[in-house]
Design a protein around this motif. Structure first.
Motif, PDB file in Angstrom:
ATOM      1  N   GLU A 133      -2.566  -2.953 -16.456  1.00  0.00           N
ATOM      2  CA  GLU A 133      -3.362  -3.567 -15.381  1.00  0.00           C
ATOM      3  C   GLU A 133      -2.489  -3.877 -14.165  1.00  0.00           C
ATOM      4  N   MET A 134      -1.269  -4.390 -14.420  1.00  0.00           N
ATOM      5  CA  MET A 134      -0.360  -4.711 -13.310  1.00  0.00           C
ATOM      6  C   MET A 134       0.075  -3.445 -12.603  1.00  0.00           C
ATOM      7  N   LEU A 135       0.362  -2.402 -13.360  1.00  0.00           N
ATOM      8  CA  LEU A 135       0.743  -1.128 -12.749  1.00  0.00           C
ATOM      9  C   LEU A 135      -0.384  -0.620 -11.854  1.00  0.00           C
ATOM     10  N   GLY A 136      -1.618  -0.755 -12.314  1.00  0.00           N
ATOM     11  CA  GLY A 136      -2.767  -0.353 -11.499  1.00  0.00           C
ATOM     12  C   GLY A 136      -2.830  -1.129 -10.191  1.00  0.00           C
ATOM     13  N   LYS A 137      -2.517  -2.425 -10.242  1.00  0.00           N
ATOM     14  CA  LYS A 137      -2.505  -3.240  -9.021  1.00  0.00           C
ATOM     15  C   LYS A 137      -1.414  -2.762  -8.075  1.00  0.00           C
ATOM     16  N   TYR A 138      -0.260  -2.407  -8.630  1.00  0.00           N
ATOM     17  CA  TYR A 138       0.816  -1.862  -7.789  1.00  0.00           C
ATOM     18  C   TYR A 138       0.343  -0.583  -7.114  1.00  0.00           C
ATOM     19  N   GLU A 139      -0.242   0.316  -7.893  1.00  0.00           N
ATOM     20  CA  GLU A 139      -0.672   1.611  -7.350  1.00  0.00           C
ATOM     21  C   GLU A 139      -1.753   1.461  -6.287  1.00  0.00           C
ATOM     22  N   ARG A 140      -2.610   0.465  -6.422  1.00  0.00           N
ATOM     23  CA  ARG A 140      -3.673   0.230  -5.439  1.00  0.00           C
ATOM     24  C   ARG A 140      -3.209  -0.603  -4.258  1.00  0.00           C
ATOM     25  N   GLY A 141      -1.948  -1.049  -4.286  1.00  0.00           N
ATOM     26  CA  GLY A 141      -1.427  -1.858  -3.193  1.00  0.00           C
ATOM     27  C   GLY A 141      -1.943  -3.280  -3.208  1.00  0.00           C
ATOM     28  N   GLN A 142      -2.413  -3.749  -4.365  1.00  0.00           N
ATOM     29  CA  GLN A 142      -2.951  -5.102  -4.472  1.00  0.00           C
ATOM     30  C   GLN A 142      -1.876  -6.121  -4.830  1.00  0.00           C
ATOM     31  N   LEU A 153       3.964   4.759 -18.197  1.00  0.00           N
ATOM     32  CA  LEU A 153       4.816   4.234 -17.130  1.00  0.00           C
ATOM     33  C   LEU A 153       4.894   2.714 -17.179  1.00  0.00           C
ATOM     34  N   SER A 154       3.784   2.070 -17.469  1.00  0.00           N
ATOM     35  CA  SER A 154       3.815   0.605 -17.545  1.00  0.00           C
ATOM     36  C   SER A 154       4.723   0.145 -18.682  1.00  0.00           C
ATOM     37  N   THR A 155       4.715   0.854 -19.792  1.00  0.00           N
ATOM     38  CA  THR A 155       5.613   0.519 -20.903  1.00  0.00           C
ATOM     39  C   THR A 155       7.070   0.716 -20.492  1.00  0.00           C
ATOM     40  N   LEU A 156       7.361   1.826 -19.828  1.00  0.00           N
ATOM     41  CA  LEU A 156       8.725   2.081 -19.367  1.00  0.00           C
ATOM     42  C   LEU A 156       9.208   1.015 -18.389  1.00  0.00           C
ATOM     43  N   CYS A 157       8.284   0.514 -17.568  1.00  0.00           N
ATOM     44  CA  CYS A 157       8.644  -0.486 -16.552  1.00  0.00           C
ATOM     45  C   CYS A 157       8.558  -1.922 -17.080  1.00  0.00           C
ATOM     46  N   GLY A 158       7.979  -2.093 -18.255  1.00  0.00           N
ATOM     47  CA  GLY A 158       7.878  -3.429 -18.823  1.00  0.00           C
ATOM     48  C   GLY A 158       6.809  -4.299 -18.201  1.00  0.00           C
ATOM     49  N   VAL A 159       5.736  -3.662 -17.720  1.00  0.00           N
ATOM     50  CA  VAL A 159       4.601  -4.410 -17.164  1.00  0.00           C
ATOM     51  C   VAL A 159       3.331  -3.936 -17.847  1.00  0.00           C
ATOM     52  N   SER A 160       2.260  -4.681 -17.687  1.00  0.00           N
ATOM     53  CA  SER A 160       0.982  -4.266 -18.264  1.00  0.00           C
ATOM     54  C   SER A 160       0.403  -3.094 -17.470  1.00  0.00           C
ATOM     55  N   ALA A 209       0.824  -1.205   0.000  1.00  0.00           N
ATOM     56  CA  ALA A 209       0.000   0.000   0.000  1.00  0.00           C
ATOM     57  C   ALA A 209       0.860   1.258   0.000  1.00  0.00           C
ATOM     58  N   GLN A 210       1.900   1.283   0.813  1.00  0.00           N
ATOM     59  CA  GLN A 210       2.780   2.457   0.880  1.00  0.00           C
ATOM     60  C   GLN A 210       3.547   2.656  -0.417  1.00  0.00           C
ATOM     61  N   MET A 211       4.097   1.579  -0.964  1.00  0.00           N
ATOM     62  CA  MET A 211       4.845   1.690  -2.209  1.00  0.00           C
ATOM     63  C   MET A 211       3.922   2.060  -3.374  1.00  0.00           C
ATOM     64  N   GLY A 212       2.731   1.517  -3.375  1.00  0.00           N
ATOM     65  CA  GLY A 212       1.758   1.842  -4.419  1.00  0.00           C
ATOM     66  C   GLY A 212       1.368   3.307  -4.390  1.00  0.00           C
ATOM     67  N   ALA A 213       1.131   3.829  -3.186  1.00  0.00           N
ATOM     68  CA  ALA A 213       0.781   5.241  -3.049  1.00  0.00           C
ATOM     69  C   ALA A 213       1.932   6.129  -3.528  1.00  0.00           C
ATOM     70  N   ARG A 214       3.141   5.728  -3.218  1.00  0.00           N
ATOM     71  CA  ARG A 214       4.324   6.488  -3.643  1.00  0.00           C
ATOM     72  C   ARG A 214       4.491   6.438  -5.158  1.00  0.00           C
ATOM     73  N   LEU A 215       4.272   5.273  -5.740  1.00  0.00           N
ATOM     74  CA  LEU A 215       4.360   5.126  -7.186  1.00  0.00           C
ATOM     75  C   LEU A 215       3.334   6.008  -7.881  1.00  0.00           C
ATOM     76  N   LEU A 216       2.104   6.000  -7.403  1.00  0.00           N
ATOM     77  CA  LEU A 216       1.045   6.840  -7.968  1.00  0.00           C
ATOM     78  C   LEU A 216       1.399   8.314  -7.843  1.00  0.00           C
ATOM     79  N   GLU A 217       1.881   8.701  -6.683  1.00  0.00           N
ATOM     80  CA  GLU A 217       2.278  10.095  -6.443  1.00  0.00           C
ATOM     81  C   GLU A 217       3.351  10.541  -7.438  1.00  0.00           C
TER      82      GLU A 217
END
Length: 75
Positions: free
Chosen positions: A49-58, A40-47, A20-28
Motif C-alpha cells: 500500500e505504501m509503495l502504491g502511495k509512492y508511485e501515485r505521488g501521494q 518491490l515493496s518487500t525488497l524495499c521493506g515497505v507495505s 509525483a516525479q519520483m513516484g512516476a520514476r519508481l513506477l517506470e
C-alpha cells in the motif's frame, strides 16, 4: 499586485511535484524490471500500500527507499 506565496506554500508545491516525479520514476523502473508491487515493496521493506502511495505521488519517499531504489535501478 501579484499574490506572494508564503514559504510553506512554496514548500508544499515543491514536495507535491517531487513526490509525483519520483513516484512516476519508481513506477517506470518497477515496470522495466518486471517486478510486482508486492516484490518491490518487500525488497524495499515497505507495505504494498505504501509503495502504491509512492508511485501515485501521494507520499514522499524516505532516503532509505531512495537508496534501495537506486540499487535496484542499476539492475
Amino acid at each position: 499586485k501579484p499574490k506572494q506565496e508564503k514559504p510553506a506554500e512554496i514548500q508544499a508545491v515543491l514536495s507535491e511535484n517531487y513526490a509525483a516525479q519520483m513516484g512516476a520514476r519508481l513506477l517506470e523502473e518497477r515496470n522495466r524490471l518486471g517486478l510486482s508491487q508486492e516484490v518491490l515493496s518487500t525488497l524495499c521493506g515497505v507495505s504494498r500500500e505504501m509503495l502504491g502511495k509512492y508511485e501515485r505521488g501521494q507520499s514522499v519517499m524516505s532516503s532509505e527507499i531512495l537508496r534501495i531504489s537506486a540499487i535496484l535501478w542499476e539492475m
